[in-house]
Design a protein around this motif. Structure first.
Motif, PDB file in Angstrom:
ATOM      1  N   LEU A  91      36.643  18.029  16.603  1.00 16.31           N
ATOM      2  CA  LEU A  91      35.333  18.473  17.080  1.00 16.31           C
ATOM      3  C   LEU A  91      34.578  19.281  16.031  1.00 16.31           C
ATOM      4  O   LEU A  91      33.419  19.627  16.232  1.00 16.31           O
ATOM      5  N   SER A  92      35.222  19.593  14.929  1.00 14.63           N
ATOM      6  CA  SER A  92      34.613  20.462  13.929  1.00 14.63           C
ATOM      7  C   SER A  92      33.461  19.764  13.215  1.00 14.63           C
ATOM      8  O   SER A  92      33.386  18.531  13.132  1.00 14.63           O
ATOM      9  N   PHE A  93      32.562  20.568  12.678  1.00 11.66           N
ATOM     10  CA  PHE A  93      31.460  20.056  11.866  1.00 11.66           C
ATOM     11  C   PHE A  93      32.004  19.242  10.709  1.00 11.66           C
ATOM     12  O   PHE A  93      31.482  18.163  10.394  1.00 11.66           O
ATOM     13  N   ALA A  94      33.077  19.730  10.068  1.00 11.64           N
ATOM     14  CA  ALA A  94      33.618  19.068   8.877  1.00 11.64           C
ATOM     15  C   ALA A  94      34.044  17.640   9.192  1.00 11.64           C
ATOM     16  O   ALA A  94      33.738  16.709   8.432  1.00 11.64           O
ATOM     17  N   PHE A  95      34.749  17.437  10.309  1.00 10.22           N
ATOM     18  CA  PHE A  95      35.250  16.108  10.631  1.00 10.22           C
ATOM     19  C   PHE A  95      34.105  15.184  11.031  1.00 10.22           C
ATOM     20  O   PHE A  95      33.983  14.064  10.520  1.00 10.22           O
ATOM     21  N   LEU A  96      33.276  15.617  11.970  1.00  9.92           N
ATOM     22  CA  LEU A  96      32.199  14.761  12.456  1.00  9.92           C
ATOM     23  C   LEU A  96      31.189  14.440  11.353  1.00  9.92           C
ATOM     24  O   LEU A  96      30.757  13.291  11.205  1.00  9.92           O
ATOM     25  N   HIS A  97      30.824  15.443  10.583  1.00 11.56           N
ATOM     26  CA  HIS A  97      29.825  15.211   9.536  1.00 11.56           C
ATOM     27  C   HIS A  97      30.377  14.290   8.455  1.00 11.56           C
ATOM     28  O   HIS A  97      29.634  13.488   7.863  1.00 11.56           O
ATOM     29  N   ALA A  98      31.688  14.365   8.209  1.00 14.82           N
ATOM     30  CA  ALA A  98      32.303  13.454   7.240  1.00 14.82           C
ATOM     31  C   ALA A  98      32.166  12.006   7.699  1.00 14.82           C
ATOM     32  O   ALA A  98      31.897  11.108   6.896  1.00 14.82           O
ATOM     33  N   LEU A  99      32.361  11.762   8.995  1.00 20.61           N
ATOM     34  CA  LEU A  99      32.193  10.412   9.536  1.00 20.61           C
ATOM     35  C   LEU A  99      30.780   9.896   9.316  1.00 20.61           C
ATOM     36  O   LEU A  99      30.570   8.726   8.974  1.00 20.61           O
ATOM     37  N   HIS A 100      29.799  10.771   9.517  1.00 16.70           N
ATOM     38  CA  HIS A 100      28.405  10.365   9.390  1.00 16.70           C
ATOM     39  C   HIS A 100      28.000  10.227   7.922  1.00 16.70           C
ATOM     40  O   HIS A 100      27.396   9.223   7.532  1.00 16.70           O
ATOM     41  N   ALA A 101      28.342  11.219   7.121  1.00 16.22           N
ATOM     42  CA  ALA A 101      27.865  11.264   5.740  1.00 16.22           C
ATOM     43  C   ALA A 101      28.453  10.157   4.877  1.00 16.22           C
ATOM     44  O   ALA A 101      27.822   9.721   3.903  1.00 16.22           O
ATOM     45  N   THR A 102      29.656   9.686   5.214  1.00 14.32           N
ATOM     46  CA  THR A 102      30.292   8.632   4.419  1.00 14.32           C
ATOM     47  C   THR A 102      30.009   7.238   4.962  1.00 14.32           C
ATOM     48  O   THR A 102      30.519   6.246   4.434  1.00 14.32           O
ATOM     49  N   GLY A 103      29.219   7.154   6.044  1.00 14.72           N
ATOM     50  CA  GLY A 103      28.830   5.861   6.583  1.00 14.72           C
ATOM     51  C   GLY A 103      29.832   5.232   7.523  1.00 14.72           C
ATOM     52  O   GLY A 103      29.604   4.111   8.000  1.00 14.72           O
ATOM     53  N   CYS A 104      30.929   5.910   7.823  1.00  6.12           N
ATOM     54  CA  CYS A 104      31.923   5.337   8.734  1.00  6.12           C
ATOM     55  C   CYS A 104      31.367   5.245  10.156  1.00  6.12           C
ATOM     56  O   CYS A 104      31.588   4.246  10.850  1.00  6.12           O
ATOM     57  N   ALA A 105      30.694   6.289  10.602  1.00  2.60           N
ATOM     58  CA  ALA A 105      30.034   6.300  11.912  1.00  2.60           C
ATOM     59  C   ALA A 105      28.557   6.584  11.671  1.00  2.60           C
ATOM     60  O   ALA A 105      28.130   7.747  11.632  1.00  2.60           O
ATOM     61  N   SER A 106      27.805   5.534  11.489  1.00  2.00           N
ATOM     62  CA  SER A 106      26.395   5.651  11.114  1.00  2.00           C
ATOM     63  C   SER A 106      25.635   4.493  11.733  1.00  2.00           C
ATOM     64  O   SER A 106      26.236   3.542  12.251  1.00  2.00           O
ATOM     65  N   PRO A 107      24.316   4.524  11.703  1.00  2.00           N
ATOM     66  CA  PRO A 107      23.557   3.391  12.250  1.00  2.00           C
ATOM     67  C   PRO A 107      23.959   2.058  11.632  1.00  2.00           C
ATOM     68  O   PRO A 107      24.003   1.031  12.313  1.00  2.00           O
ATOM     69  N   ASP A 108      24.287   2.054  10.338  1.00  5.85           N
ATOM     70  CA  ASP A 108      24.662   0.805   9.677  1.00  5.85           C
ATOM     71  C   ASP A 108      25.977   0.236  10.208  1.00  5.85           C
ATOM     72  O   ASP A 108      26.202  -0.977  10.130  1.00  5.85           O
ATOM     73  N   SER A 109      26.858   1.101  10.719  1.00  3.74           N
ATOM     74  CA  SER A 109      28.146   0.635  11.250  1.00  3.74           C
ATOM     75  C   SER A 109      28.128   0.514  12.769  1.00  3.74           C
ATOM     76  O   SER A 109      29.173   0.300  13.387  1.00  3.74           O
ATOM     77  N   GLY A 110      26.937   0.647  13.373  1.00  6.38           N
ATOM     78  CA  GLY A 110      26.821   0.511  14.821  1.00  6.38           C
ATOM     79  C   GLY A 110      27.058   1.785  15.593  1.00  6.38           C
ATOM     80  O   GLY A 110      27.180   1.757  16.821  1.00  6.38           O
ATOM     81  N   TRP A 111      27.120   2.925  14.900  1.00  7.18           N
ATOM     82  CA  TRP A 111      27.277   4.244  15.529  1.00  7.18           C
ATOM     83  C   TRP A 111      26.043   5.082  15.159  1.00  7.18           C
ATOM     84  O   TRP A 111      26.019   5.713  14.106  1.00  7.18           O
ATOM     85  N   GLN A 112      25.049   5.102  15.994  1.00  6.91           N
ATOM     86  CA  GLN A 112      23.825   5.862  15.703  1.00  6.91           C
ATOM     87  C   GLN A 112      23.914   7.232  16.371  1.00  6.91           C
ATOM     88  O   GLN A 112      23.838   7.341  17.600  1.00  6.91           O
ATOM     89  N   PRO A 113      24.099   8.325  15.604  1.00  4.43           N
ATOM     90  CA  PRO A 113      24.205   9.652  16.213  1.00  4.43           C
ATOM     91  C   PRO A 113      22.918  10.028  16.947  1.00  4.43           C
ATOM     92  O   PRO A 113      21.821   9.909  16.396  1.00  4.43           O
ATOM     93  N   GLN A 114      23.078  10.444  18.194  1.00  3.75           N
ATOM     94  CA  GLN A 114      21.955  10.932  19.008  1.00  3.75           C
ATOM     95  C   GLN A 114      22.475  12.122  19.807  1.00  3.75           C
ATOM     96  O   GLN A 114      22.462  12.101  21.038  1.00  3.75           O
ATOM     97  N   TYR A 115      22.942  13.156  19.116  1.00  6.54           N
ATOM     98  CA  TYR A 115      23.565  14.289  19.781  1.00  6.54           C
ATOM     99  C   TYR A 115      22.558  14.987  20.683  1.00  6.54           C
ATOM    100  O   TYR A 115      21.425  15.251  20.283  1.00  6.54           O
ATOM    101  N   LEU A 116      22.991  15.258  21.897  1.00  5.14           N
ATOM    102  CA  LEU A 116      22.147  15.930  22.882  1.00  5.14           C
ATOM    103  C   LEU A 116      22.449  17.415  22.821  1.00  5.14           C
ATOM    104  O   LEU A 116      23.598  17.838  23.001  1.00  5.14           O
ATOM    105  N   THR A 117      21.446  18.224  22.567  1.00  2.83           N
ATOM    106  CA  THR A 117      21.659  19.662  22.401  1.00  2.83           C
ATOM    107  C   THR A 117      20.696  20.469  23.264  1.00  2.83           C
ATOM    108  O   THR A 117      19.573  20.027  23.550  1.00  2.83           O
TER     109      THR A 117
END
Length: 379
Positions: free
Chosen positions: A33-59
């Motif tokens: 759940l940490s920023f480091a883990f989640l942001h790593a997924l996004h920043a490296t493209g593993c979980a990103s719009p290009d891979s079919g994971w578009q972050p839309q965090y509800l805050t």
């Protein structure tokens, strides 16, 4: 209270301090759940719009204070989730309806339970669910799925109109064992004999092990692990979800939670497992080998991590998704939860009937597993 709702497409919009401060207030938290883990997924493209994971965090915010958040993605497929809804998607397709895109709250590629409704108060949690319903309606998406929440949050979501689904994982619990032999002594005779035989085969193959804390892992260590990881996926005719940049980034941003267990033979590495841990739990994640050595998987992915848990007095070892074979190695069945909401009334009714039937099957399966406990005192 009045909250400001914001949809966040990048955790940079929140900031590490604010995100991790909110996570720290949660009882059911873990390194994923940490920023480091989640942001790593996004920043490296593993979980990103290009891979079919578009972050839309509800805050939800009060002034500059982050009061609640829901890790949320718009998904265009169901890969990397570990709670399978392919049949639901196919039913939509056969009836000329679109199942994708859908909303998903999960830690990408990580079937580990933990808080999903991240909230400082129950009132903020309630408002977060209300905001989620508003987001569903505004976007007109087919469905929303919240995977691996703790049971308390699953029940809360059920009260709010979600349907619940259960599954089974296998976890090892540390009973204060002095060493591995002390643990073995609690198993029935056949299980003890089999484990000793498996460990002996690895020793007789001249395999030794090197435990590498994340703080000491070198570039060569990470590259070798990635080769092993890729080979495992290739052996199953599938494509790896995670890239080298992701693991390297974790090694820089959260090394205190990482460990590589490297198997070596005749002075060269032949296999490796990757685990994540905190003070309360060790999480088995990935393993791979460059040589096919009998029982090496069990030693590298289970017995070496168990040794580490016992030595460090870590209370629990979560072995990952599925794997009934883990029971023969001292792991016990554990119920998992997910929550689901479908917009189409007829499909929602059909899925609810299916989930009721499936729940009965899961209950029967758990009863069967509990009748086959590996521990002597539980028989």
């Amino acid at each position: 209270m009045n909250y400001r709702t914001q949809i966040v497409s990048s955790l940079d919009e929140i900031g590490q301090a604010s995100w991790d401060a909110l996570v720290a207030t949660q009882q059911e938290r873990n390194p994923f759940l940490s920023f480091a883990f989640l942001h790593a997924l996004h920043a490296t493209g593993c979980a990103s719009p290009d891979s079919g994971w578009q972050p839309q965090y509800l805050t939800l915010w009060r002034g500059q204070s982050l009061e609640a958040a829901l890790p949320l993605y718009v998904k265009s497929h169901s890969y990397g989730e570990y709670v399978f809804d392919w049949a639901w998607a196919d039913a939509y397709r056969r009836n000329g309806l679109d199942y994708y895109p859908k909303l998903l709250s999960a830690i990408p590629f990580t079937p580990v339970a933990g808080s999903r409704l991240l909230a400082r108060t129950e009132e903020a949690s309630d408002r977060l669910i209300e905001a989620l319903y508003g987001l569903q309606e505004a976007n007109g998406l087919s469905s929303t799925h919240i995977l691996f929440p703790p049971e308390s949050q699953a029940r809360k979501l059920k009260d709010a109109g979600f349907m619940l689904r259960t599954g089974v994982q296998f976890h090892w619990v540390n009973q204060g064992y002095r060493d591995f032999e002390d643990f073995l002594s609690t198993l029935d005779r056949k299980k003890r004999k089999n484990i000793r035989a498996e460990r002996r085969k690895v020793r007789e193959a001249d395999v030794t092990f090197r435990h590498v804390p994340g703080t000491e892992a070198t570039e060569a260590d990470w590259r070798f692990f990635k080769r092993c990881y890729d080979r495992t996926y290739a052996a199953h005719y599938s494509t790896p979800y995670l890239n080298l940049a992701f693991f390297q980034r974790l090694g820089r941003t959260m090394p205190q939670h990482l460990r590589l267990i490297v198997a070596e033979r005749h002075g060269r590495p032949v296999a490796c497992s990757f685990v994540v841990h905190d003070e309360s739990t060790l999480y088995g994640r990935y393993w791979g080998t460059m040589e096919d050595i009998p029982c090496l998987h069990f030693e590298t992915a289970y017995y070496q991590p168990l040794d580490f848990c016992i030595a460090q007095k870590i209370p629990c070892f979560e072995g990952g998704a599925q794997g009934e074979h883990k029971m023969a190695r001292g792991f016990l069945p554990h119920r998992t939860w997910s929550a689901h909401w479908l917009a189409h009334p007829a499909f929602a009714d059909a899925v609810e009937r299916f989930l009721q039937q499936e729940a009965g099957g899961i209950d029967a399966y758990l009863d069967e597993l509990n009748d086959r406990q590996p521990y002597r005192e539980m028989r």
